[in-house]
Design an enzyme around this catalytic site. Structure first.
Site, PDB file in Angstrom:
ATOM      1  N   SER A   7      37.576  17.951  -6.786  1.00  0.00           N
ATOM      2  CA  SER A   7      36.666  19.100  -6.908  1.00  0.00           C
ATOM      3  C   SER A   7      36.551  19.839  -5.575  1.00  0.00           C
ATOM      4  O   SER A   7      35.489  19.892  -4.951  1.00  0.00           O
ATOM      5  CB  SER A   7      35.286  18.624  -7.383  1.00  0.00           C
ATOM      6  OG  SER A   7      35.386  17.947  -8.611  1.00  0.00           O
TER       7      SER A   7
ATOM      8  N   LYS B  77      28.704  -2.393 -12.480  1.00  0.00           N
ATOM      9  CA  LYS B  77      27.473  -2.137 -11.738  1.00  0.00           C
ATOM     10  C   LYS B  77      26.731  -3.434 -11.410  1.00  0.00           C
ATOM     11  O   LYS B  77      26.051  -3.524 -10.372  1.00  0.00           O
ATOM     12  CB  LYS B  77      26.580  -1.175 -12.523  1.00  0.00           C
ATOM     13  CG  LYS B  77      27.136   0.240 -12.582  1.00  0.00           C
ATOM     14  CD  LYS B  77      27.296   0.848 -11.195  1.00  0.00           C
ATOM     15  CE  LYS B  77      27.671   2.314 -11.243  1.00  0.00           C
ATOM     16  NZ  LYS B  77      27.717   2.933  -9.889  1.00  0.00           N
TER      17      LYS B  77
ATOM     18  N   ILE C 234      18.429  10.091 -14.897  1.00  0.00           N
ATOM     19  CA  ILE C 234      18.055  11.197 -14.022  1.00  0.00           C
ATOM     20  C   ILE C 234      18.485  12.486 -14.706  1.00  0.00           C
ATOM     21  O   ILE C 234      19.671  12.674 -14.996  1.00  0.00           O
ATOM     22  CB  ILE C 234      18.734  11.074 -12.642  1.00  0.00           C
ATOM     23  CG1 ILE C 234      18.414   9.710 -12.006  1.00  0.00           C
ATOM     24  CG2 ILE C 234      18.310  12.235 -11.747  1.00  0.00           C
ATOM     25  CD1 ILE C 234      16.937   9.450 -11.781  1.00  0.00           C
TER      26      ILE C 234
ATOM     27  N   TYR D   6      28.641   0.125 -23.210  1.00  0.00           N
ATOM     28  CA  TYR D   6      29.269   0.448 -21.911  1.00  0.00           C
ATOM     29  C   TYR D   6      29.564  -0.871 -21.180  1.00  0.00           C
ATOM     30  O   TYR D   6      29.076  -1.110 -20.070  1.00  0.00           O
ATOM     31  CB  TYR D   6      28.340   1.313 -21.059  1.00  0.00           C
ATOM     32  CG  TYR D   6      28.027   2.666 -21.639  1.00  0.00           C
ATOM     33  CD1 TYR D   6      28.747   3.795 -21.248  1.00  0.00           C
ATOM     34  CD2 TYR D   6      27.023   2.824 -22.584  1.00  0.00           C
ATOM     35  CE1 TYR D   6      28.454   5.048 -21.773  1.00  0.00           C
ATOM     36  CE2 TYR D   6      26.727   4.075 -23.122  1.00  0.00           C
ATOM     37  CZ  TYR D   6      27.440   5.173 -22.717  1.00  0.00           C
ATOM     38  OH  TYR D   6      27.152   6.406 -23.242  1.00  0.00           O
TER      39      TYR D   6
END
Length: 250
Positions: free
Chosen positions: A48, A167, A195, A160
């Site tokens: 990006s 994680k 979030i 997931y």
């Protein structure tokens, strides 16, 4: 500009931070907040470029120095080059934020070898080798590493699986790095809940709100506040701060 709780106090004045995945979303919000606190920032990105250069311009408008550096964190050689270039550019490194991550949906049945490898490579393998490459710089500065875990690594999400395992690995990685790099480098992690950011699916937030005792999702400022707190806290290491509105209590 992303919402921020910055005070402009210059609490990180004179320090240099490197944020992985800093071109977009939470990584970008963290990079901008560290700049607001006085740090010069290395904006890492993979592909990006335009967004990374825009982040650099925003940081420079805050009166701080910034540089964007591209690197594929799937390659250890690229990781080493990233930190070599960052060190040559600024001459020091005080804060490493391992925020680059993926979020791959896959159940017990749908998890493929490719999904498994991609999740663990990006979310767990890369933060370790970033820490390894940053360690000499951070040791000289008596700096800090802040890893991004998330509540999936604590609760375990059956939709997931590879992500949750990766994680959970970040949480253990934080603990072992805190021991291995003590007393010179502190290592902590942030585990965000949901979030809310622009472009997110509304159903993701509504599902979270039903499960979280505080009955609302978080904002980028909730996470950037936590990152700044951990960057400044000289007597905290090996800890995971869960910023989830109480979701993990349910």
């Amino acid at each position: 500009m992303t919402q921020s709780g910055g005070t402009g106090s210059g609490s990180l004045e004179g320090q240099v931070a490197l944020v992985t995945g800093a071109a977009k979303r939470l990584g970008r919000a963290v990079a901008l907040r560290l700049a607001e606190e006085g740090a010069d920032v290395v904006v890492h990105y993979r592909s990006s470029q335009a967004e990374a250069q825009d982040a650099v311009r925003e940081i420079e408008r805050l009166g701080r120095r910034a540089v964007s550096i591209a690197a594929d964190l799937g390659s250890v050689a690229e990781i080493r080059r990233l930190f070599d270039e960052a060190g040559k550019h600024f001459g020091r490194l005080d804060v490493l934020v391992n925020s680059a991550a993926n979020f791959l949906r896959a159940s017990m049945v749908s998890t493929t070898e490719e999904i498994w490898d991609e999740a663990l490579e990006t979310n767990l393998r890369a933060p370790f080798f970033c820490a390894q490459a940053a360690a000499p710089w951070l040791t000289r500065a008596r700096g800090v590493i802040i890893n991004f875990a998330d509540t999936g690594g604590l609760l375990g999400w059956t939709g997931y699986i590879a992500h949750s395992v990766s994680k959970a690995g970040v949480i253990m990685l934080t603990k072992v790095l805190a021991k291995a790099l003590a007393p010179d480098v502190r290592v902590n992690a942030v585990a965000p809940g949901t979030i809310t950011m622009e472009g997110d699916a509304p159903e993701l937030e509504s599902n979270f709100i039903k499960r979280a005792p505080l009955r609302h999702s978080g904002t980028p400022a909730d996470i950037t506040d936590t990152v700044v707190f951990l960057a400044r806290s000289k007597f905290i290491t090996g800890q995971v701060l869960v910023v989830d509105g109480g979701r993990t209590l349910s």
